[in-house]
Motif scaffolding. Structure first.
Motif, PDB file in Angstrom:
ATOM      1  N   ASN A   1      -2.718  14.714  -4.801  1.00  8.82           N
ATOM      2  CA  ASN A   1      -4.128  14.347  -4.720  1.00  8.82           C
ATOM      3  C   ASN A   1      -4.620  14.422  -3.290  1.00  8.82           C
ATOM      4  OD1 ASN A   1      -6.532  13.547  -5.935  1.00  8.82           O
ATOM      5  ND2 ASN A   1      -5.525  11.915  -7.093  1.00  8.82           N
ATOM      6  N   TYR A   2      -5.942  14.394  -3.118  1.00  3.94           N
ATOM      7  CA  TYR A   2      -6.493  14.344  -1.757  1.00  3.94           C
ATOM      8  C   TYR A   2      -6.928  12.901  -1.457  1.00  3.94           C
ATOM      9  CZ  TYR A   2     -11.160  15.091  -3.907  1.00  3.94           C
ATOM     10  OH  TYR A   2     -12.302  15.010  -4.660  1.00  3.94           O
ATOM     11  N   PRO A   3      -7.076  12.588  -0.161  1.00  4.25           N
ATOM     12  CA  PRO A   3      -7.157  11.177   0.249  1.00  4.25           C
ATOM     13  C   PRO A   3      -8.167  10.314  -0.512  1.00  4.25           C
ATOM     14  CG  PRO A   3      -6.906  12.539   2.180  1.00  4.25           C
ATOM     15  CD  PRO A   3      -7.033  13.463   1.002  1.00  4.25           C
ATOM     16  N   TYR A   4      -9.403  10.790  -0.617  1.00  4.31           N
ATOM     17  CA  TYR A   4     -10.393   9.906  -1.248  1.00  4.31           C
ATOM     18  C   TYR A   4     -10.047   9.643  -2.706  1.00  4.31           C
ATOM     19  CZ  TYR A   4     -14.455   8.057  -3.495  1.00  4.31           C
ATOM     20  OH  TYR A   4     -15.271   7.271  -4.258  1.00  4.31           O
ATOM     21  N   LYS A   5      -9.654  10.707  -3.423  1.00  7.97           N
ATOM     22  CA  LYS A   5      -9.318  10.531  -4.851  1.00  7.97           C
ATOM     23  C   LYS A   5      -8.112   9.614  -5.005  1.00  7.97           C
ATOM     24  CE  LYS A   5     -12.290  12.759  -7.397  1.00  7.97           C
ATOM     25  NZ  LYS A   5     -13.277  11.946  -8.131  1.00  7.97           N
ATOM     26  N   LEU A   6      -7.234   9.670  -4.047  1.00  4.82           N
ATOM     27  CA  LEU A   6      -6.056   8.793  -4.058  1.00  4.82           C
ATOM     28  C   LEU A   6      -6.488   7.329  -3.965  1.00  4.82           C
ATOM     29  CD1 LEU A   6      -3.018   9.140  -4.122  1.00  4.82           C
ATOM     30  CD2 LEU A   6      -3.040   9.511  -1.674  1.00  4.82           C
TER      31      LEU A   6
ATOM     32  N   ARG B   1      -9.303   6.108  -4.859  1.00  2.00           N
ATOM     33  CA  ARG B   1      -9.963   5.751  -6.135  1.00  2.00           C
ATOM     34  C   ARG B   1      -8.927   5.450  -7.212  1.00  2.00           C
ATOM     35  NH1 ARG B   1     -15.278   4.733  -7.155  1.00  2.00           N
ATOM     36  NH2 ARG B   1     -14.647   5.189  -9.275  1.00  2.00           N
ATOM     37  N   GLU B   2      -7.903   6.296  -7.270  1.00  2.00           N
ATOM     38  CA  GLU B   2      -6.873   6.115  -8.302  1.00  2.00           C
ATOM     39  C   GLU B   2      -6.140   4.788  -8.083  1.00  2.00           C
ATOM     40  OE1 GLU B   2      -4.352   9.549  -8.889  1.00  2.00           O
ATOM     41  OE2 GLU B   2      -2.854   8.248  -9.833  1.00  2.00           O
ATOM     42  N   ILE B   3      -5.857   4.487  -6.829  1.00  2.00           N
ATOM     43  CA  ILE B   3      -5.162   3.229  -6.518  1.00  2.00           C
ATOM     44  C   ILE B   3      -6.020   2.043  -6.924  1.00  2.00           C
ATOM     45  CG2 ILE B   3      -4.385   1.769  -4.595  1.00  2.00           C
ATOM     46  CD1 ILE B   3      -3.412   4.410  -3.254  1.00  2.00           C
ATOM     47  N   THR B   4      -7.298   2.102  -6.618  1.00  2.00           N
ATOM     48  CA  THR B   4      -8.201   1.001  -6.981  1.00  2.00           C
ATOM     49  C   THR B   4      -8.236   0.822  -8.488  1.00  2.00           C
ATOM     50  OG1 THR B   4      -9.588   1.559  -5.088  1.00  2.00           O
ATOM     51  CG2 THR B   4     -10.554   0.084  -6.710  1.00  2.00           C
ATOM     52  N   GLU B   5      -8.317   1.955  -9.212  1.00  2.00           N
ATOM     53  CA  GLU B   5      -8.404   1.869 -10.693  1.00  2.00           C
ATOM     54  C   GLU B   5      -7.102   1.360 -11.283  1.00  2.00           C
ATOM     55  OE1 GLU B   5     -11.592   5.514 -10.919  1.00  2.00           O
ATOM     56  OE2 GLU B   5      -9.596   5.808 -11.802  1.00  2.00           O
ATOM     57  N   ARG B   6      -5.972   1.885 -10.831  1.00  2.00           N
ATOM     58  CA  ARG B   6      -4.688   1.526 -11.439  1.00  2.00           C
ATOM     59  C   ARG B   6      -4.289   0.090 -11.109  1.00  2.00           C
ATOM     60  NH1 ARG B   6      -0.377   6.162 -10.532  1.00  2.00           N
ATOM     61  NH2 ARG B   6       0.809   4.872 -11.959  1.00  2.00           N
ATOM     62  N   THR B   7      -4.747  -0.422  -9.951  1.00  2.00           N
ATOM     63  CA  THR B   7      -4.437  -1.822  -9.623  1.00  2.00           C
ATOM     64  C   THR B   7      -5.570  -2.751 -10.045  1.00  2.00           C
ATOM     65  OG1 THR B   7      -5.388  -1.638  -7.400  1.00  2.00           O
ATOM     66  CG2 THR B   7      -3.035  -1.162  -7.627  1.00  2.00           C
ATOM     67  N   LYS B   8      -6.513  -2.202 -10.828  1.00  2.00           N
ATOM     68  CA  LYS B   8      -7.668  -2.967 -11.333  1.00  2.00           C
ATOM     69  C   LYS B   8      -8.410  -3.666 -10.191  1.00  2.00           C
ATOM     70  CE  LYS B   8      -5.574  -3.727 -15.916  1.00  2.00           C
ATOM     71  NZ  LYS B   8      -4.643  -2.632 -15.788  1.00  2.00           N
ATOM     72  N   GLY B   9      -8.524  -2.978  -9.086  1.00  2.00           N
ATOM     73  CA  GLY B   9      -9.310  -3.491  -7.965  1.00  2.00           C
ATOM     74  C   GLY B   9      -8.553  -4.435  -7.046  1.00  2.00           C
ATOM     75  N   HIS B  10      -7.303  -4.770  -7.406  1.00  2.00           N
ATOM     76  CA  HIS B  10      -6.564  -5.702  -6.548  1.00  2.00           C
ATOM     77  C   HIS B  10      -6.198  -5.078  -5.217  1.00  2.00           C
ATOM     78  CE1 HIS B  10      -5.976  -9.314  -9.003  1.00  2.00           C
ATOM     79  NE2 HIS B  10      -6.082  -8.484 -10.027  1.00  2.00           N
ATOM     80  N   ILE B  11      -5.934  -3.787  -5.248  1.00  2.00           N
ATOM     81  CA  ILE B  11      -5.668  -3.110  -3.981  1.00  2.00           C
ATOM     82  C   ILE B  11      -6.696  -2.001  -3.825  1.00  2.00           C
ATOM     83  CG2 ILE B  11      -4.046  -1.681  -2.681  1.00  2.00           C
ATOM     84  CD1 ILE B  11      -1.826  -3.373  -3.755  1.00  2.00           C
TER      85      ILE B  11
ATOM     86  N   SER C   1       0.823  -1.219   0.000  1.00  2.00           N
ATOM     87  CA  SER C   1       0.000   0.000   0.000  1.00  2.00           C
ATOM     88  C   SER C   1       0.856   1.269   0.000  1.00  2.00           C
ATOM     89  CB  SER C   1      -1.000   0.002   1.153  1.00  2.00           C
ATOM     90  OG  SER C   1      -0.337  -0.141   2.377  1.00  2.00           O
ATOM     91  N   LYS C   2       1.942   1.272   0.788  1.00  2.00           N
ATOM     92  CA  LYS C   2       2.769   2.491   0.836  1.00  2.00           C
ATOM     93  C   LYS C   2       3.465   2.763  -0.507  1.00  2.00           C
ATOM     94  CE  LYS C   2       3.793   3.026   5.732  1.00  2.00           C
ATOM     95  NZ  LYS C   2       4.863   3.036   6.744  1.00  2.00           N
ATOM     96  N   PRO C   3       4.135   1.750  -1.087  1.00  2.00           N
ATOM     97  CA  PRO C   3       4.754   1.998  -2.388  1.00  2.00           C
ATOM     98  C   PRO C   3       3.748   2.469  -3.432  1.00  2.00           C
ATOM     99  CG  PRO C   3       5.530  -0.077  -1.506  1.00  2.00           C
ATOM    100  CD  PRO C   3       4.456   0.402  -0.601  1.00  2.00           C
ATOM    101  N   ILE C   4       2.548   1.906  -3.399  1.00  2.00           N
ATOM    102  CA  ILE C   4       1.546   2.280  -4.406  1.00  2.00           C
ATOM    103  C   ILE C   4       1.067   3.707  -4.198  1.00  2.00           C
ATOM    104  CG2 ILE C   4      -0.876   1.837  -5.000  1.00  2.00           C
ATOM    105  CD1 ILE C   4      -0.079  -1.117  -5.100  1.00  2.00           C
ATOM    106  N   ILE C   5       0.972   4.119  -2.966  1.00  2.00           N
ATOM    107  CA  ILE C   5       0.591   5.519  -2.687  1.00  2.00           C
ATOM    108  C   ILE C   5       1.670   6.447  -3.228  1.00  2.00           C
ATOM    109  CG2 ILE C   5       0.314   7.234  -0.854  1.00  2.00           C
ATOM    110  CD1 ILE C   5      -1.170   5.054   0.753  1.00  2.00           C
TER     111      ILE C   5
END
Lengths: 121, 241
Positions: free
Chosen positions: A31-36, A38-48, A18-22
């Motif tokens: 970015n701000y927390p919630y959008k971050l 969302r971006e993580i979920t999208e870029r990891t295709k829901g895996h994280i 999670s830290k490296p991905i952030i």
């Protein structure tokens, strides 16, 4: 039983990423927390998927480590009246965070390569 | 859901979270504003318009906010707690004496002073029958009960009531101290009562409670730093903001 163990292990190794991905996400743009999340979920295709407010302690940790910083920026509003400006906190990488990310990317690539070979054997 | 209803839902949700965070508004305001932004964004992206479903229960969110802010990391030391306790003790005694004094004044208005003293002197002999045999005796007994009872209640419940509603007392507030659950959240009623049991009786028990805390602190300093014995049992800490 093995399903439970699998779920537990998968959750644990994903947590570790999670830290490296952030840091990777913030390297693209602040970015701000919630959008971050969302971006993580999208870029990891829901895996994280870091749910809701769970990201706050992680961000605090990264700020304490000097890898990211928090600053106030004006929220985009429909009103042109500047007296009604609202602010929100956004996070961005510090130079220490950028340095760490460069080293980390090399280390991650090597590690993932080795894991891939082990799995393929 | 209309935009107005959604804003109301979010406002209500933030208020619930804020109630679990017993910290000054000046500390919480910015964090709660940011939280509002996140919740609004989460709802904008979701079909489900319930903040709880989309973002988490107020308790989950409050826990994450605390971990993200670390407001509860600065525990108040023994010295400052002692000074706060001194102020609280002075205030408790003052309130109790004011009530006793007012009550005694009312008694004097209702019962002539020399007769009042006569009734009180019967109490010294301990003769309940003698006291209650006269109407004056009955009146003085009832009035005394009506005066002593609130004074006692205030003295005993001062800490419990103030800490339950405000997570602090007047003495603690002077030194910017707040009492919280060890996780940083607002205490529940059970915790408030447990940690204040040794204050219901003056003196000895509180001293024992504090000394016990100091002894246990030497064993596990990181966990039980600056906690009385009953604080450890109740899982509460006193922090300095």
């Amino acid at each position: 039983m093995t399903d439970e163990i699998l779920l537990k292990w998968v959750t644990e190794y994903k947590k570790g990423f999670s830290k490296p991905i952030i840091l990777l996400a913030l390297a693209k743009k602040e970015n701000y927390p919630y959008k971050l999340t969302r971006e993580i979920t999208e870029r990891t295709k829901g895996h994280i998927a870091i749910a809701g407010s769970n990201i706050y302690p992680i961000l605090k940790n990264l700020v304490n480590e000097g890898l990211i910083q928090k600053e106030k920026v004006a929220k985009p509003t429909k009103s042109e009246d500047s007296s009604k400006k609202q602010y929100r906190s956004v996070y961005s990488l510090t130079s220490a965070g950028e340095e760490l990310l460069k080293d980390l990317q090399g280390s991650l690539k090597e590690f993932i390569g080795i894991m891939h070979e082990l799995i393929e054997e | 859901m209309t935009k107005y209803n959604e804003k109301q839902e979010i406002a209500k949700y933030i208020v619930e979270i804020s109630r679990l965070l017993p910290y000054p508004k000046s500390l919480k305001e910015e964090v709660l504003d940011d939280l509002k932004t996140d919740v609004q964004s989460a709802l904008d992206d979701s079909v489900d318009k319930s903040p709880v479903t989309v973002f988490g229960t107020p308790l989950e969110v409050a826990k994450n906010v605390i971990q993200g802010q670390e407001w509860h990391n600065n525990r108040a030391g023994w010295n400052i707690r002692f000074f706060a306790w001194t102020i609280d003790l002075f205030l408790k005694l003052s309130f109790a004496f004011i009530i006793l004094g007012a009550g005694f004044f009312i008694m004097i208005l209702l019962v002539p002073f020399d007769e009042l003293i006569l009734e009180f002197s019967k109490w010294e002999t301990g003769s309940f029958i003698a006291i209650m045999s006269s109407s004056k005796g009955q009146l003085v007994t009832i009035l005394s009960f009506l005066v002593i009872l609130p004074a006692t209640i205030i003295f005993l419940l001062y800490n419990i009531v103030l800490e339950h509603y405000f997570s602090t007392t007047i003495g603690k507030k002077v030194f910017h101290l707040v009492v919280v659950d060890h996780s940083g959240l607002k205490m529940n009623g059970r915790q408030v009562i447990i940690r204040n049991l040794s204050k219901i009786v003056l003196g000895e028990f509180l001293i024992l409670d504090t000394v016990l805390g100091m002894i246990l602190e030497r064993q596990t300093p990181e966990r039980t730093h600056y906690q009385r014995g009953l604080d450890i049992l109740a899982e509460t800490i006193v922090i300095k903001i």
